[in-house]
Every structure is written in structure tokens, then in C-alpha cells.
Design an enzyme around this catalytic site. Structure first.
Site, PDB file in Angstrom:
ATOM      1  N   SER A  10     -10.980  -2.720  -1.150  1.00 22.12           N
ATOM      2  CA  SER A  10      -9.824  -2.794  -0.723  1.00 22.12           C
ATOM      3  C   SER A  10      -9.527  -4.376  -0.593  1.00 22.12           C
ATOM      4  O   SER A  10     -10.457  -5.019  -0.060  1.00 22.12           O
ATOM      5  CB  SER A  10      -9.922  -2.424   0.895  1.00 22.12           C
ATOM      6  OG  SER A  10      -8.723  -2.783   1.528  1.00 22.12           O
ATOM      7  N   CYS A  11      -8.358  -4.835  -1.010  1.00 19.63           N
ATOM      8  CA  CYS A  11      -7.882  -6.301  -1.115  1.00 19.63           C
ATOM      9  C   CYS A  11      -7.152  -6.434  -0.053  1.00 19.63           C
ATOM     10  O   CYS A  11      -6.413  -5.396   0.842  1.00 19.63           O
ATOM     11  CB  CYS A  11      -7.395  -6.563  -2.503  1.00 19.63           C
ATOM     12  SG  CYS A  11      -6.084  -5.882  -2.764  1.00 19.63           S
ATOM     13  N   ILE A  12      -6.647  -7.738   0.357  1.00 16.76           N
ATOM     14  CA  ILE A  12      -5.590  -8.136   1.210  1.00 16.76           C
ATOM     15  C   ILE A  12      -4.252  -7.392   1.196  1.00 16.76           C
ATOM     16  O   ILE A  12      -3.941  -6.701   2.158  1.00 16.76           O
ATOM     17  CB  ILE A  12      -5.588  -9.561   1.351  1.00 16.76           C
ATOM     18  CG1 ILE A  12      -6.707 -10.292   1.677  1.00 16.76           C
ATOM     19  CG2 ILE A  12      -4.174  -9.984   2.469  1.00 16.76           C
ATOM     20  CD1 ILE A  12      -6.838 -11.963   1.709  1.00 16.76           C
TER      21      ILE A  12
END
Length: 474
Positions: A10-12
Site C-alpha cells: 500500500s502506497c500513499i
């Protein structure tokens, strides 16, 4: 029997890094002969959710995330936490370390859904790194609202205007028209919820669900008292940490424990946050916001050159954490009614993938067939404002690719600011040109993109040529 690993990526923003990290881990696991199941928590929600049976059978857990995730599912398991970008760069290393127990830690329990190592009083990854993650969690949840609201707000100009004796009247200013309702949806309700949602999810990241209400209401107050993006961040962090500590300090008999999350915590924290925002935060932060707005609006000449260079240099991580800080600054500028920085920052994000694409097309002998194919795909990623298209090249050849990306981005940003380009929507890339009014001068925007990308490609080709010659000589 093959060893088993489960992972969450999960990235920003939940767009590119999330899926690139997932693909990298899967390919590395296949190479190592390890069975892996990966869950992606992207902008569209959770995909390929981990099965409890797979978690139970796993020998190791890898969390390749840039924001807080619920770890309660992994109770009794050892977890290796890395950034999504690190998983992209060294997926084999992440899997090997997780299986060997190097740098792992126990998962947070069910009662500690928000990660214990991020708590300011429990050591570990506290301090600035924790605060940064909380703020980025708010930014990631805010982005869809900003994008939808911004584009709809720009679309209101599609309906034109009428010249009257009293002056120019836009169609969206006439109550009851379609343009009026589109303006209400985009500007009043869409962008109007930007700061409250930012604050709510910052607070939620710190204190879990009990922090959401005081954060949201604090954000509403921040927007109402004109303290803007800065006030929203302050409201979210204050609400979150206040709620977290109140939750720790307030002890109730078991019979009344259910009242704490639904009555006592929201009531007390919301009251305190609201009063502090009105009596303490409001005036000074509103004044600071106005100073920043006036400064950005007054930039010209050398000031624009400096800002453009800074934008290009800060995009060195190609859509990573530092780039997101710059992106958040541009969004804050939009909220303050200054649209030049957004155009410059968007160009900084579009130049790297297009630059490497041009480099692979101009001198094919420098690249493998797979790299040339990646270069072709990077063209579409550039058009979509997905900087991560340049990451595979920067990972393989950092000393040759990153200088070109940074300098090319800086050139495009400086040109954009000097030419007075503005962008009222925070995402979309070249597709924003389809909506009149979002980018104030489409042809000049494209020109800045092409010039910056050609500079980027020229530097990459020159440095790669030197590298290949040295390799041949060796």
C-alpha cells in the site's frame, strides 16, 4: 514443501507503488521458490484480500506499506515492515529477511490496531516518521475528493458566460441551472470537504476510529476559520493524539466500557479540539496561511526559477514520500487559490517517464529489449501523471537516470512558472486538456513537458553512453 509468505502492499496514493511492489514481490518469490500471497490496498480498495488460512500457514509476513494498516490479522506472526519503494527496489531481500527473521517484529494485537511502534510513548518508529505517516494517510484519503472536486469545479466553465450591463455572468452563477449544480457538487461540497477529510483520516491514523469524529469536526472548523491546509493538519494531529491519550487515561468499569468509544471520547475530544481551534490555532495559522498565499502569488523572475529548481530536485524519489510532500504543498496552494505550483509539480512528475521513454527510442542500443518495451509503456504513464513509470530505469541505473529526471523536471517547472501556467486540478496529466479551463494554456503546458523531457532524455543518453563505453572497455 516451499516456504510461504503473505504480504500487504500500500502506497500513499494507492495507485502505482502499491501494484509495482506487489508485482516485484511476486516475481522475487517465484525466483526464490517461495509461495506468496499479496494483498493490495490501493485507491480502489482492498484487492486480493488475504485468506485467514493463508495467513495462518505463512512462515513470514511482509508489509510493504507507506501508511498505517490494520495488523490485528497477523497476531502471533513476525512482521517485516518496509516501504513500498524498498520492496520495489529489493523484493528478494525483503522476502529473505522476513523468512530469516531479520529486522522483524511482533504484530500489533487486536487492541492495538494502530501500530504500537508509531506511538510517541512506546519507542520504535515514533517521532517525525510516525507523524509523517499519519499526515500522508490523511493526504491519501483526501486525494480522490480533491481530484473529483477540482475537475468538476473546472468543468463549470464549459457552460460559458453572458455579457450583461452589470458585467460578465457565468452560467454557474445562475441558481437552478445544470452548471450551478455542477459547481455546487464540485466546489462547494467536493472541495469543501477536502480539509475535513484530511483532518479526519490523520486523526483516524493516530487514534483509530475514536479519532475520526474530532478530526473531522476540527477540519471543518479549520476550513471555516480560513486556516486552510496547515490548520487541517494541526487539527488532525491534535485530535488524534488527544483522543489516543484520553483513551489510555480514562478507565471505566467493564459495564460502562462501551460508552467510551461512542460517547465519552468523541464528546471530550471534539469539545477540546473545537475550542483550541477557535481560541488558539485559528488566528495565527490563518495569518500564516495568508502570508504563504501572498508569497506564492507574488513570485516572479528569480523566485519562480528557485521554486522550479526546488520542485525538480525534490522529485528525486519519483513519486515517493518526498515527492508526495511536494505534491501536498501544491494541493495546499490550490486550496489557497494559487494554481501555478500545481502545474509545475505535475510537470515534474510527468517528465521522468516520458524522458526515459524518449531515451529508449533515441538510442535503442543502450537498452535491452525488455527495457525498450518498458519505455513504450512509460509514455502512457507520463500522460497519466504516473511518475513511477521511470522507477524500473532509476532502480537499474540510478546514477544515469536520476540526474536527468531531476534536471529535466526542474527545467519544465521553471518554464511553467515563468510562463504563468496554472492547473486547478491535482491529477490527470494530459487528460486534463480535454476539460477546458483546468490548465490555463494547454499548448504551453505541452511545450514545457516536451522541453523538460528532451533535456531529461539527453542527459540520460549521454550518461548511459558513458556507462556502456566503460563496460565495453572493461
Amino acid at each position: 514443501m516451499a516456504q510461504r509468505v503473505v504480504a500487504v502492499t500500500s502506497c500513499i496514493t494507492g495507485i502505482a507503488h502499491t501494484y509495482m511492489a506487489s508485482d516485484a514481490l511476486k516475481k522475487a518469490a517465484d525466483k526464490l521458490g517461495v509461495e506468496i500471497h499479496v494483498e493490495e490496498q490501493g485507491a480502489s480498495g482492498t484487492e486480493h484480500e488475504l485468506d485467514p488460512a493463508d495467513i495462518a500457514a505463512a512462515d513470514a509476513v511482509v508489509l510493504a506499506v507507506d501508511r498505517a494498516v490494520d495488523e490485528s490479522r497477523f497476531a502471533s506472526k513476525q512482521i517485516l515492515s518496509v516501504n513500498a519503494g524498498d520492496a520495489i527496489k529489493d523484493p528478494e531481500g525483503a522476502i529473505k529477511k522476513a523468512l530469516a527473521g531479520e529486522g522483524t517484529r511482533a504484530a500489533a494485537g487486536v487492541t492495538e490496531v494502530v501500530k504500537a511502534e508509531e506511538r510517541p510513548d512506546e519507542g520504535g518508529a515514533g517521532g517525525f516518521s510516525a507523524v509523517f505517516k499519519h499526515v500522508m494517510n490523511g493526504v491519501s484519503h483526501m486525494l480522490p475528493i480533491v481530484v473529483a472536486g477540482g475537475i468538476l469545479t473546472a468543468a463549470r466553465y464549459l457552460f460559458g458566460s453572458t455579457q450583461t450591463p452589470d458585467g460578465l455572468v457565468w452560467a454557474f452563477e445562475t441558481e437552478g441551472t445544470l452548471a450551478y449544480y455542477i459547481n455546487m457538487i464540485g466546489a462547494t461540497y467536493g472541495l469543501g470537504m477536502m480539509i475535513p477529510v484530511l483532518s479526519a483520516f490523520i486523526s483516524d491514523s493516530v487514534a483509530d476510529r475514536p479519532g475520526w469524529v474530532p478530526g473531522f469536526i476540527g477540519g471543518l472548523i479549520a476550513a471555516n476559520i480560513q486556516s486552510g491546509f496547515i490548520g487541517g493538519i494541526i487539527a488532525g494531529l491534535f485530535a488524534g493524539y488527544l483522543t489516543y491519550y484520553l483513551n489510555k487515561w480514562i478507565k471505566l468499569p467493564p459495564a460502562f466500557a462501551g460508552l467510551k468509544p461512542i460517547l465519552i471520547l468523541p464528546l471530550l475530544s471534539t469539545l477540546v479540539v473545537g475550542l483550541v481551534m477557535y481560541y488558539v490555532v485559528g488566528t495565527p495559522v490563518a495569518a500564516l496561511t495568508q502570508v504563504i498565499t501572498d508569497f506564492l502569488g507574488s513570485l516572479s523572475g528569480a523566485g519562480n526559477v528557485v521554486l522550479g529548481i526546488v520542485c525538480g530536485l525534490l522529485y528525486f524519489d519519483l513519486g515517493g514520500a518526498v515527492s508526495k510532500v511536494l505534491y501536498a504543498f501544491a494541493i495546499a496552494s490550490i486550496d489557497a487559490g494559487v494554481y501555478g505550483p500545481m502545474a509545475a509539480v505535475m510537470l515534474c512528475g510527468m517528465v521522468p517517464p516520458l524522458g526515459v521513454a524518449i531515451a529508449t527510442l533515441v538510442k535503442k542500443s543502450l537498452w535491452s529489449e525488455a527495457e525498450r518495451d518498458s519505455g513504450k509503456a512509460a509514455i502512457l504513464l507520463s500522460a497519466s501523471y504516473i511518475t513511477e513509470g521511470a522507477i524500473p530505469f532509476a532502480t537499474s541505473y540510478p546514477l544515469q537516470v536520476l540526474p536527468g529526471c531531476m534536471i529535466g523536471g526542474a527545467v519544465a517547472a521553471v518554464m511553467s512558472l515563468m510562463l504563468g501556467l496554472e492547473c486547478t486540478a491535482p491529477h490527470g496529466g494530459l487528460f486534463l486538456l480535454l476539460v477546458p479551463g483546468v490548465i490555463n494554456n494547454g499548448p504551453l503546458f505541452v511545450l514545457c513537458l516536451l522541453v523538460g523531457s528532451i533535456v531529461c532524455a539527453g542527459i540520460i543518453v549521454a550518461l548511459m553512453t558513458m556507462k556502456r563505453r566503460k563496460e565495453a572497455a572493461a
